[in-house]
Design a protein around this motif. Structure first.
Motif, PDB file in Angstrom:
ATOM      1  N   THR A  72       0.838  -1.204   0.000  1.00 28.85           N
ATOM      2  CA  THR A  72       0.000   0.000   0.000  1.00 28.85           C
ATOM      3  C   THR A  72       0.873   1.255   0.000  1.00 28.85           C
ATOM      4  O   THR A  72       0.592   2.224  -0.717  1.00 28.85           O
ATOM      5  CB  THR A  72      -0.926   0.015   1.230  1.00 28.85           C
ATOM      6  OG1 THR A  72      -1.704  -1.176   1.258  1.00 28.85           O
ATOM      7  CG2 THR A  72      -1.864   1.219   1.192  1.00 28.85           C
ATOM      8  N   VAL A  73       1.932   1.221   0.801  1.00 36.26           N
ATOM      9  CA  VAL A  73       2.885   2.338   0.839  1.00 36.26           C
ATOM     10  C   VAL A  73       3.514   2.535  -0.539  1.00 36.26           C
ATOM     11  O   VAL A  73       3.693   3.667  -1.005  1.00 36.26           O
ATOM     12  CB  VAL A  73       3.982   2.088   1.894  1.00 36.26           C
ATOM     13  CG1 VAL A  73       5.058   3.173   1.825  1.00 36.26           C
ATOM     14  CG2 VAL A  73       3.372   2.037   3.288  1.00 36.26           C
ATOM     15  N   PHE A  74       3.842   1.433  -1.206  1.00 41.24           N
ATOM     16  CA  PHE A  74       4.407   1.515  -2.555  1.00 41.24           C
ATOM     17  C   PHE A  74       3.408   2.155  -3.514  1.00 41.24           C
ATOM     18  O   PHE A  74       3.776   2.979  -4.364  1.00 41.24           O
ATOM     19  CB  PHE A  74       4.796   0.117  -3.040  1.00 41.24           C
ATOM     20  CG  PHE A  74       5.333   0.092  -4.446  1.00 41.24           C
ATOM     21  CD1 PHE A  74       6.529   0.711  -4.766  1.00 41.24           C
ATOM     22  CD2 PHE A  74       4.629  -0.556  -5.454  1.00 41.24           C
ATOM     23  CE1 PHE A  74       7.027   0.695  -6.068  1.00 41.24           C
ATOM     24  CE2 PHE A  74       5.108  -0.579  -6.757  1.00 41.24           C
ATOM     25  CZ  PHE A  74       6.317   0.048  -7.064  1.00 41.24           C
ATOM     26  N   GLY A  75       2.122   1.790  -3.386  1.00 45.11           N
ATOM     27  CA  GLY A  75       1.097   2.403  -4.223  1.00 45.11           C
ATOM     28  C   GLY A  75       0.974   3.891  -3.974  1.00 45.11           C
ATOM     29  O   GLY A  75       0.800   4.684  -4.919  1.00 45.11           O
ATOM     30  N   ILE A  76       1.095   4.290  -2.701  1.00 43.99           N
ATOM     31  CA  ILE A  76       1.072   5.720  -2.366  1.00 43.99           C
ATOM     32  C   ILE A  76       2.245   6.441  -3.022  1.00 43.99           C
ATOM     33  O   ILE A  76       2.100   7.538  -3.563  1.00 43.99           O
ATOM     34  CB  ILE A  76       1.104   5.902  -0.835  1.00 43.99           C
ATOM     35  CG1 ILE A  76      -0.212   5.417  -0.222  1.00 43.99           C
ATOM     36  CG2 ILE A  76       1.365   7.356  -0.455  1.00 43.99           C
ATOM     37  CD1 ILE A  76      -0.199   5.363   1.293  1.00 43.99           C
ATOM     38  N   PHE A  77       3.411   5.805  -2.994  1.00 45.74           N
ATOM     39  CA  PHE A  77       4.590   6.398  -3.633  1.00 45.74           C
ATOM     40  C   PHE A  77       4.378   6.549  -5.138  1.00 45.74           C
ATOM     41  O   PHE A  77       4.805   7.537  -5.740  1.00 45.74           O
ATOM     42  CB  PHE A  77       5.821   5.534  -3.365  1.00 45.74           C
ATOM     43  CG  PHE A  77       7.068   6.037  -4.037  1.00 45.74           C
ATOM     44  CD1 PHE A  77       7.796   7.081  -3.475  1.00 45.74           C
ATOM     45  CD2 PHE A  77       7.510   5.494  -5.231  1.00 45.74           C
ATOM     46  CE1 PHE A  77       8.935   7.566  -4.086  1.00 45.74           C
ATOM     47  CE2 PHE A  77       8.644   5.968  -5.849  1.00 45.74           C
ATOM     48  CZ  PHE A  77       9.364   7.006  -5.275  1.00 45.74           C
ATOM     49  N   LEU A  78       3.689   5.589  -5.755  1.00 50.66           N
ATOM     50  CA  LEU A  78       3.456   5.647  -7.202  1.00 50.66           C
ATOM     51  C   LEU A  78       2.566   6.823  -7.602  1.00 50.66           C
ATOM     52  O   LEU A  78       2.461   7.138  -8.783  1.00 50.66           O
ATOM     53  CB  LEU A  78       2.830   4.335  -7.688  1.00 50.66           C
ATOM     54  CG  LEU A  78       3.741   3.111  -7.705  1.00 50.66           C
ATOM     55  CD1 LEU A  78       2.982   1.901  -8.230  1.00 50.66           C
ATOM     56  CD2 LEU A  78       4.986   3.371  -8.546  1.00 50.66           C
ATOM     57  N   ASN A  96       5.430   6.204   6.210  1.00 45.20           N
ATOM     58  CA  ASN A  96       4.336   5.247   6.012  1.00 45.20           C
ATOM     59  C   ASN A  96       4.830   3.805   6.078  1.00 45.20           C
ATOM     60  O   ASN A  96       4.100   2.911   6.524  1.00 45.20           O
ATOM     61  CB  ASN A  96       3.651   5.509   4.671  1.00 45.20           C
ATOM     62  CG  ASN A  96       2.849   6.788   4.662  1.00 45.20           C
ATOM     63  OD1 ASN A  96       2.260   7.165   5.673  1.00 45.20           O
ATOM     64  ND2 ASN A  96       2.822   7.478   3.534  1.00 45.20           N
ATOM     65  N   GLY A  97       6.073   3.582   5.629  1.00 44.08           N
ATOM     66  CA  GLY A  97       6.640   2.245   5.736  1.00 44.08           C
ATOM     67  C   GLY A  97       6.783   1.817   7.187  1.00 44.08           C
ATOM     68  O   GLY A  97       6.511   0.659   7.539  1.00 44.08           O
ATOM     69  N   SER A  98       7.198   2.755   8.051  1.00 42.49           N
ATOM     70  CA  SER A  98       7.312   2.453   9.480  1.00 42.49           C
ATOM     71  C   SER A  98       5.944   2.142  10.075  1.00 42.49           C
ATOM     72  O   SER A  98       5.805   1.222  10.898  1.00 42.49           O
ATOM     73  CB  SER A  98       7.945   3.643  10.214  1.00 42.49           C
ATOM     74  OG  SER A  98       9.253   3.908   9.726  1.00 42.49           O
ATOM     75  N   VAL A  99       4.922   2.894   9.651  1.00 40.27           N
ATOM     76  CA  VAL A  99       3.560   2.647  10.121  1.00 40.27           C
ATOM     77  C   VAL A  99       3.094   1.253   9.690  1.00 40.27           C
ATOM     78  O   VAL A  99       2.482   0.511  10.473  1.00 40.27           O
ATOM     79  CB  VAL A  99       2.599   3.728   9.579  1.00 40.27           C
ATOM     80  CG1 VAL A  99       1.143   3.355   9.874  1.00 40.27           C
ATOM     81  CG2 VAL A  99       2.922   5.083  10.196  1.00 40.27           C
ATOM     82  N   ALA A 100       3.396   0.883   8.448  1.00 46.00           N
ATOM     83  CA  ALA A 100       2.999  -0.427   7.933  1.00 46.00           C
ATOM     84  C   ALA A 100       3.653  -1.557   8.730  1.00 46.00           C
ATOM     85  O   ALA A 100       3.007  -2.557   9.062  1.00 46.00           O
ATOM     86  CB  ALA A 100       3.366  -0.544   6.452  1.00 46.00           C
TER      87      ALA A 100
END
Length: 215
Positions: A46-52, A169-173
């Protein structure tokens, strides 16, 4: 040639980016929801999608669409309305998952679930009113027009924002995914996390709609 902000400006900008990304909002809630409901890997995807989201936001900023949205309030309201509507849709999906005896996600392949959460992250980010306002009204304030290369300046500032978001966001994930791992009754936990996510998404969507209507 001026491309990169001065150190003092960079520190101030990083501070603003961090405040934006640690404050509760659609992106962060989606990361928490997917990490708790589907596991740490789903949260990271999901974090990766946010980055995209950068793939959509970079052309808008570099082409000067930021000034267009900042000038025409209706354009901003339309983008906010799209974001609020999508959040309401996510709330509906979570409610449907909660009330269903068996979640449809349990029967999806791993590849399908992964592609879904990436797309959710992307769409939530590009329609997130908080992010839209930051991109279109805040980032241009850190540029130096008389130095030229405005398009490149805003792209660098956008890249800094997105990379900073990867870490936060990665830390949150990871934290939410670990919390999910610690729960022994996974199915029950997933069910109640869906209800919690639905309520949060509905509240945020309602706040955005109220702001649009009363503006």
């Amino acid at each position: 040639m001026y491309f990169f902000p001065e150190f003092s400006v960079l520190i101030a900008y990083l501070g603003a980016c961090t405040l934006l990304q640690i404050s509760p909002g659609p992106d962060q809630m989606l990361v928490i929801s997917n990490s708790i409901g589907r596991g740490m890997i789903a949260g990271i995807l999901t974090v990766f999608g946010i980055f995209l989201g950068i793939l959509f936001q970079a052309p808008l900023l570099s082409l000067g669409t930021a000034s267009l949205v900042a000038t025409y309030e209706n354009a901003f309201d339309i983008l906010c309305a799209a974001g609020a509507t999508y959040l309401a849709y996510l709330a509906y999906k979570n409610l449907r998952s909660f009330f269903a005896r068996y979640s449809s996600n349990e029967f999806q392949s791993s590849r399908e679930v992964n592609s879904n959460v990436i797309f959710q992250g992307f769409l939530t980010n590009v329609t997130n009113p908080k992010v839209i306002l930051f991109l279109f009204a805040f980032i241009p304030q850190f540029t130096v027009p008389d130095k030229g290369h405005i398009g490149l300046q805003v792209l660098i500032l956008l890249a800094i924002l997105k990379i900073n978001g990867l870490f936060i966001n990665g830390s949150v994930a990871i934290l939410a995914g670990y919390a999910n791992y610690r729960f022994s009754s996974r199915k029950s936990h997933v069910k109640w996390s869906s209800l919690f996510s639905a309520i949060v998404f509905l509240v945020i969507a309602a706040i955005f709609w109220i702001q649009i209507i009363t503006r």
